[in-house]
Design an enzyme around this catalytic site. Structure first.
Site, PDB file in Angstrom:
ATOM      1  N   ASP A   8       0.817  -1.221   0.000  1.00  7.93           N
ATOM      2  CA  ASP A   8       0.000   0.000   0.000  1.00  7.93           C
ATOM      3  C   ASP A   8       0.850   1.270   0.000  1.00  7.93           C
ATOM      4  OD1 ASP A   8      -1.974  -1.942   0.380  1.00  7.93           O
ATOM      5  OD2 ASP A   8      -2.107  -1.571   2.530  1.00  7.93           O
ATOM      6  N   GLU A 169     -10.947  -1.050  -4.410  1.00 11.82           N
ATOM      7  CA  GLU A 169     -10.360  -0.370  -3.265  1.00 11.82           C
ATOM      8  C   GLU A 169      -9.031   0.237  -3.709  1.00 11.82           C
ATOM      9  OE1 GLU A 169      -9.595  -3.050  -0.023  1.00 11.82           O
ATOM     10  OE2 GLU A 169      -7.900  -4.013  -1.019  1.00 11.82           O
TER      11      GLU A 169
END
Length: 296
Positions: A8, A169
């Site tokens: 991430d 997402e």
């Protein structure tokens, strides 16, 4: 590159000539790395300590930071959640005077149960036409709203707008040549060699959409173009960073993936993003094993 788990990623260029990269990791307090060339990275510390880390979700982890420079402050939006805590999770804010920190937590921006949107994680900040916005969401729709001028609060009475469906997402929006490009991830992120994460993209003439694929089908109905998918060597490539442009004008994107040879964790990856016919692509539509380095 870094060969340990660092998923991430979010990246920013500091005023000292270094790029700073922030990510989720087993370290509880958000690791920070820096580099001058995007290839060789050094660990410089964590955004928080055990004493200064956010606590609005007492047993929660810190996930998917998004780093930005707003005014004279480095502003980090972060997710805080327990695994499966899709109604108690939320997004918070921390600020620092320098990209390496230390960061001061300003607390919760909102939680899922407060705004009645499930799984409010994966924040992304963007400035557009003099206004500031935050986007977020994870497999229950991608949403966005306007922020206050300092970027530290939701603007009063600003609507929360859904811009993409429930397949996505890890949102990131990039503006180029009159289009907004919505990058996101689909599939399962965190199941080792069974991970199905894939990086996708759609585009729009407007920040709040509609975002469509090359056929004009809407991301609100979960249509998109595939940017990076699995290969024989890596599976689960997803949750991309901001694009970074080098001195030759080439764009580069960070993301994470699982190595088939060494499947522990999700390692940091980088690929060049090229453009053709108004659409981004990565050569081979899969993680590169070898490539020319960025030029700075």
């Amino acid at each position: 590159m870094i060969n340990y788990s660092l998923p991430d990623p979010s990246i920013i260029e500091g005023e000292d000539g270094y790029f700073y990269l922030y990510a989720t990791e087993n370290i509880r307090n958000l690791p920070i790395h820096r580099s001058k060339d995007l290839v060789h990275w050094n660990f410089v510390g964590t955004a928080f300590t055990d004493k200064t880390r956010p606590a609005f979700e007492p047993k929660g982890g810190l996930w998917a930071p998004d780093i930005n420079k707003i005014g004279d402050k480095y502003v980090m939006y972060y997710s805080m959640s327990t695994w499966g805590g899709e109604w108690t999770c939320g997004i918070g804010i921390a600020t620092a005077d320098k990209p390496e920190g230390p960061f001061t937590d300003l607390g919760k921006l909102f939680r899922s149960n407060e705004i009645k949107i499930q799984n409010c994680i994966d924040p992304f900040y963007i400035e557009d036409n003099g206004k500031k916005y935050l986007f977020w969401g994870s497999f229950h729709g991608i949403y966005g709203t306007e922020l206050t001028e300092d970027g530290l609060s939701l603007k009063k009475d600003a609507p929360i707008v859904q811009i993409a469906g429930d397949a996505y997402e890890g949102t990131y929006i990039h503006k180029r040549d009159g289009y907004y490009y919505l990058f996101a991830s689909i599939g399962r992120c965190c199941e080792g060699l069974k991970s199905t994460y894939t990086t996708v993209v759609g585009r729009s003439k407007n920040l709040f959409g509609p975002y469509v694929d090359k056929k004009g089908l809407s991301m609100s109905d979960n249509h998109h173009e595939i940017l990076i998918q699995k290969s024989k060597e890596f599976v689960g490539p997803g949750h991309n960073s901001e694009l970074v442009t080098d001195k030759k004008g080439n764009d580069w994107m960070f993301y994470h993936a699982v190595s088939v040879a060494n499947p522990e964790g999700r390692v940091l990856m980088m690929d060049r993003v090229q453009w053709k016919g108004g659409w981004p692509f990565v050569k081979g539509t899969s993680p590169s094993l070898k490539a020319a380095a960025p030029k700075f």
